[in-house]
Design an enzyme around this catalytic site. Structure first.
Site, PDB file in Angstrom:
ATOM      1  N   LYS A   1      -1.718  15.678 -13.550  1.00  0.00           N
ATOM      2  CA  LYS A   1      -2.652  15.836 -14.668  1.00  0.00           C
ATOM      3  C   LYS A   1      -2.892  14.458 -15.273  1.00  0.00           C
ATOM      4  CE  LYS A   1      -2.941  17.584 -19.461  1.00  0.00           C
ATOM      5  NZ  LYS A   1      -2.412  18.496 -20.486  1.00  0.00           N
TER       6      LYS A   1
ATOM      7  N   ASP B   1      -6.002  13.309 -25.031  1.00  0.00           N
ATOM      8  CA  ASP B   1      -6.224  14.726 -25.324  1.00  0.00           C
ATOM      9  C   ASP B   1      -6.387  14.925 -26.825  1.00  0.00           C
ATOM     10  OD1 ASP B   1      -6.380  17.458 -25.401  1.00  0.00           O
ATOM     11  OD2 ASP B   1      -4.292  17.832 -24.800  1.00  0.00           O
TER      12      ASP B   1
ATOM     13  N   LYS C   1      -6.998  19.107 -32.134  1.00  0.00           N
ATOM     14  CA  LYS C   1      -5.587  19.062 -32.537  1.00  0.00           C
ATOM     15  C   LYS C   1      -5.476  18.581 -33.975  1.00  0.00           C
ATOM     16  CE  LYS C   1      -3.452  17.915 -28.059  1.00  0.00           C
ATOM     17  NZ  LYS C   1      -2.616  19.106 -27.921  1.00  0.00           N
TER      18      LYS C   1
ATOM     19  N   ASP D   1      -0.941  11.915 -22.075  1.00  0.00           N
ATOM     20  CA  ASP D   1      -1.335  13.142 -21.370  1.00  0.00           C
ATOM     21  C   ASP D   1      -1.782  12.884 -19.929  1.00  0.00           C
ATOM     22  OD1 ASP D   1      -1.193  15.860 -21.758  1.00  0.00           O
ATOM     23  OD2 ASP D   1      -3.271  16.071 -22.401  1.00  0.00           O
TER      24      ASP D   1
ATOM     25  N   ASP E   1      -8.202  23.114 -25.977  1.00  0.00           N
ATOM     26  CA  ASP E   1      -6.986  22.287 -25.914  1.00  0.00           C
ATOM     27  C   ASP E   1      -6.085  22.709 -24.750  1.00  0.00           C
ATOM     28  OD1 ASP E   1      -5.278  20.284 -26.626  1.00  0.00           O
ATOM     29  OD2 ASP E   1      -4.400  21.347 -28.362  1.00  0.00           O
TER      30      ASP E   1
ATOM     31  N   GLU F   1      -6.658  22.311 -21.710  1.00  0.00           N
ATOM     32  CA  GLU F   1      -7.544  21.644 -20.748  1.00  0.00           C
ATOM     33  C   GLU F   1      -6.837  21.217 -19.477  1.00  0.00           C
ATOM     34  OE1 GLU F   1      -5.898  20.094 -22.999  1.00  0.00           O
ATOM     35  OE2 GLU F   1      -5.165  18.371 -21.883  1.00  0.00           O
TER      36      GLU F   1
ATOM     37  N   ARG G   1      -4.717  22.690 -17.529  1.00  0.00           N
ATOM     38  CA  ARG G   1      -4.737  23.687 -16.450  1.00  0.00           C
ATOM     39  C   ARG G   1      -6.112  23.780 -15.802  1.00  0.00           C
ATOM     40  NH1 ARG G   1      -2.769  28.156 -20.629  1.00  0.00           N
ATOM     41  NH2 ARG G   1      -1.916  26.226 -21.486  1.00  0.00           N
TER      42      ARG G   1
HETATM   43  N1  BES Z   1      -1.328  17.949 -23.619  1.00  0.00           N
HETATM   44  C1  BES Z   1      -1.000  19.138 -24.301  1.00  0.00           C
HETATM   45  C2  BES Z   1       0.481  19.515 -24.203  1.00  0.00           C
HETATM   46  C3  BES Z   1       1.452  18.538 -24.814  1.00  0.00           C
HETATM   47  C4  BES Z   1       1.981  18.773 -26.071  1.00  0.00           C
HETATM   48  C5  BES Z   1       1.909  17.429 -24.120  1.00  0.00           C
HETATM   49  C6  BES Z   1       2.876  17.893 -26.629  1.00  0.00           C
HETATM   50  C7  BES Z   1       2.818  16.549 -24.673  1.00  0.00           C
HETATM   51  C8  BES Z   1       3.297  16.794 -25.933  1.00  0.00           C
HETATM   52  C9  BES Z   1      -1.811  20.311 -23.733  1.00  0.00           C
HETATM   53  O1  BES Z   1      -3.081  19.971 -23.261  1.00  0.00           O
HETATM   54  C10 BES Z   1      -2.031  21.285 -24.846  1.00  0.00           C
HETATM   55  O2  BES Z   1      -2.666  20.926 -25.795  1.00  0.00           O
HETATM   56  N2  BES Z   1      -1.491  22.495 -24.689  1.00  0.00           N
HETATM   57  C11 BES Z   1      -1.635  23.504 -25.674  1.00  0.00           C
HETATM   58  C12 BES Z   1      -1.979  24.797 -24.981  1.00  0.00           C
HETATM   59  C13 BES Z   1      -2.387  25.898 -25.916  1.00  0.00           C
HETATM   60  C14 BES Z   1      -3.711  25.572 -26.570  1.00  0.00           C
HETATM   61  C15 BES Z   1      -2.498  27.195 -25.124  1.00  0.00           C
HETATM   62  C16 BES Z   1      -0.311  23.620 -26.428  1.00  0.00           C
HETATM   63  O3  BES Z   1       0.741  23.446 -25.809  1.00  0.00           O
HETATM   64  O4  BES Z   1      -0.358  23.807 -27.623  1.00  0.00           O
HETATM   65 ZN    ZN Z   2      -3.313  18.063 -22.591  1.00  0.00          ZN
HETATM   66 MN    MN Z   3      -4.557  19.981 -24.740  1.00  0.00          MN
END
Ligand code: BES
Ligand code: ZN
Ligand code: MN
Length: 447
Positions: A211, A216, A223, A234, A293, A295, A297
């Site tokens: 990824k 992000d 966020k 990210d 967010d 994204e 996947r």
């Molecule tokens: N890049 C983030 C996950 C992340 C969080 C990486 C903290 C490193 C540190 C990912 O893209 C994300 O935002 N995931 C969301 C998914 C949710 C919206 C279903 C999450 O984990 O909140």
């Molecule tokens: Zn992300």
């Molecule tokens: Mn995200």
């Protein structure tokens, strides 16, 4: 005497300096703790060597000699050499007054030259991953990553292909392209192919997928400010796979490996993809977007399908995919998710050998209904936050077909917010050692 005076406890990573030691030509001796003998593994060795190098690199030094415990195997020595190379590099890219100065020369006493060389290649691979993660997001955008990958490929003789947005559109990578639409930086897909000695024909035995979200913001599902800080990390999954294939090539391992890195910036520009959008992924599945967010996947969906088409023996992906994985496992442990127990077991064993903590999470079928959508084949989030790391993995599972596949969620360990005795924090290069270990096979087999 230091030990009897109680100056040395032997705790792992403890560094006890001794100036002008009697009978030794060096001006300074640093004694490094390795912890309990029965707890010694390449992880402890790697961190202890890094802690020593970090301490010594606090000022300029022309030459540093390391002397390892005479009982170490060459494999253990390699991890020590890598640790030392990593420890002397901090987060100084943008600082005038550097906190760490790499040694003029590093000497490993009583160590075979080829083990030192291999350990150095490993350290270089990890430091490559770390540097790319540590670069500011406006310096490390998709094309910038592709340029770095091309430079690495050029040095090491790895084949490389970079897909731009036109090619991505031709390849129907609708999920990846949707994520990139809110950004002024166009997306890229980097595909690298390394064929080791004697591996010229057939499909790759291993595909590495990363990824590479170079920043992000969350997109329109923006966020909160505090969570956005640090989101330059990210693209750590992509950087991990680049560091891994670079190390495999530098070591000239006899394998056939492909690495594919999906690179996008997740932003909120006027063309940004929206909640409610229905995307068509490369494999034909339609995806209803419930949260922009989620994204990572979407990016991985298309990249996984691209490598699946190459019919690899197995697929491993690395991604800073979910905050939920950090809730489950904390900062230091990577989560594993797989559709194939034997292939997952091999990765667990390699990580254990390397001393990097990983933990396998369940992939029960009863999670599947959570990604069902009212209007499309699937949606890009589960129902609510619970089990969020697993529902993300369940989503990815839909894009690998029957190929044995293991997903590594490195959201926790990819980036360290705080310094550690062995590191200044920032990008860690986690999983590079485990993945190289996996490709090399057990030390018994290879010697
Ligand atoms: N890049 C983030 C996950 C992340 C969080 C990486 C903290 C490193 C540190 C990912 O893209 C994300 O935002 N995931 C969301 C998914 C949710 C919206 C279903 C999450 O984990 O909140
Ligand atoms: Zn992300
Ligand atoms: Mn995200």
């Amino acid at each position: 005497r230091l030990a009897t005076e109680g100056e040395i406890t032997g705790k792992a990573c403890e560094c006890v300096p001794c100036l002008a030691p009697a009978g030794i030509a060096a001006k300074q001796l640093l004694v490094v703790g390795l912890g309990k003998r029965e707890e010694l593994d390449p992880g402890v060795i790697y961190r202890a060597a890094a802690a020593a190098a970090k301490a010594l690199a606090a000022r300029k030094r022309a030459a540093v000699a390391f002397l390892a415990d005479g009982s170490w195997s060459t494999r253990q020595l390699e991890h020590a050499v890598a640790g030392a190379a990593v420890g002397m590099v901090g987060q100084d890219i943008y600082r005038k007054d550097k906190k760490r100065t790499p040694f003029g020369t590093t000497i490993w006493l009583a160590a075979p030259a080829d083990a030192v060389e291999r350990g150095t290649h490993l350290g270089d691979g990890i430091n490559l991953t770390r540097r790319l993660v540590n670069l500011a997001p406006d310096d490390m955008y998709p094309q910038a990553f592709a340029d770095e990958a091309s430079a690495v490929a050029g040095h090491l003789g790895i084949d490389i292909e970079v897909w731009d947005e036109t090619r991505l559109a031709k390849e129907r990578c609708g999920a990846l392209l949707a994520v990139s639409r809110g950004s002024s930086r166009p997306p890229r897909l980097v595909i690298m192919r390394y064929r080791g000695p004697g591996r010229r024909e057939g499909s790759p035995e291993l595909a590495l997928v990363g990824k590479g979200v170079t920043f992000d913001s969350g997109g329109l599902s923006l966020k909160p400010a505090d969570s956005m800080m640090g989101m330059k990390c990210d693209m750590a999954g992509a950087a991990t796979m680049l560091g891994t294939i670079a190390t495999i090539a530098a070591l000239k391992l006899p394998v056939d490996v492909v690495a594919a890195m999906g690179l996008v910036e997740n932003m909120t520009g006027p063309a940004a993809y929206k909640v409610g959008d229905v995307l068509t992924a490369r494999n034909g599945l339609t995806i209803e977007v419930h949260n922009t967010d989620a994204e990572g996947r979407l990016v991985l969906a298309d990249v996984l399908d691209v490598v699946r088409g190459l019919e690899p023996g197995r697929i491993i992906d690395a991604a800073t995919l979910t905050g939920a994985c950090m809730v489950a496992l904390g900062h230091d442990v990577a989560g594993l998710f797989s559709n194939n127990q034997a292939s997952c077991d091999q990765l667990v064993a390699a990580a254990k050998t390397a001393g990097e903590p990983v933990w396998q999470m369940p992939m029960f079928r009863h999670y599947d209904p959570q990604i069902e959508s009212d209007v499309a084949d699937i949606k890009n989030v589960g129902d609510g936050r619970w089990g969020g790391a697993i529902t993300a993995a369940k989503f990815l599972e839909r894009f690998v077909g029957t190929t044995p596949w293991t997903h590594i969620d490195i959201a926790g360990p990819a980036f360290a917010d705080k310094p550690k005795p062995w590191s200044d924090g920032g990008g860690t290069g986690v999983m590079v050692r485990s993945l190289v270990e996996l490709v090399r096979g057990s030390p018994e087999e290879t010697t």
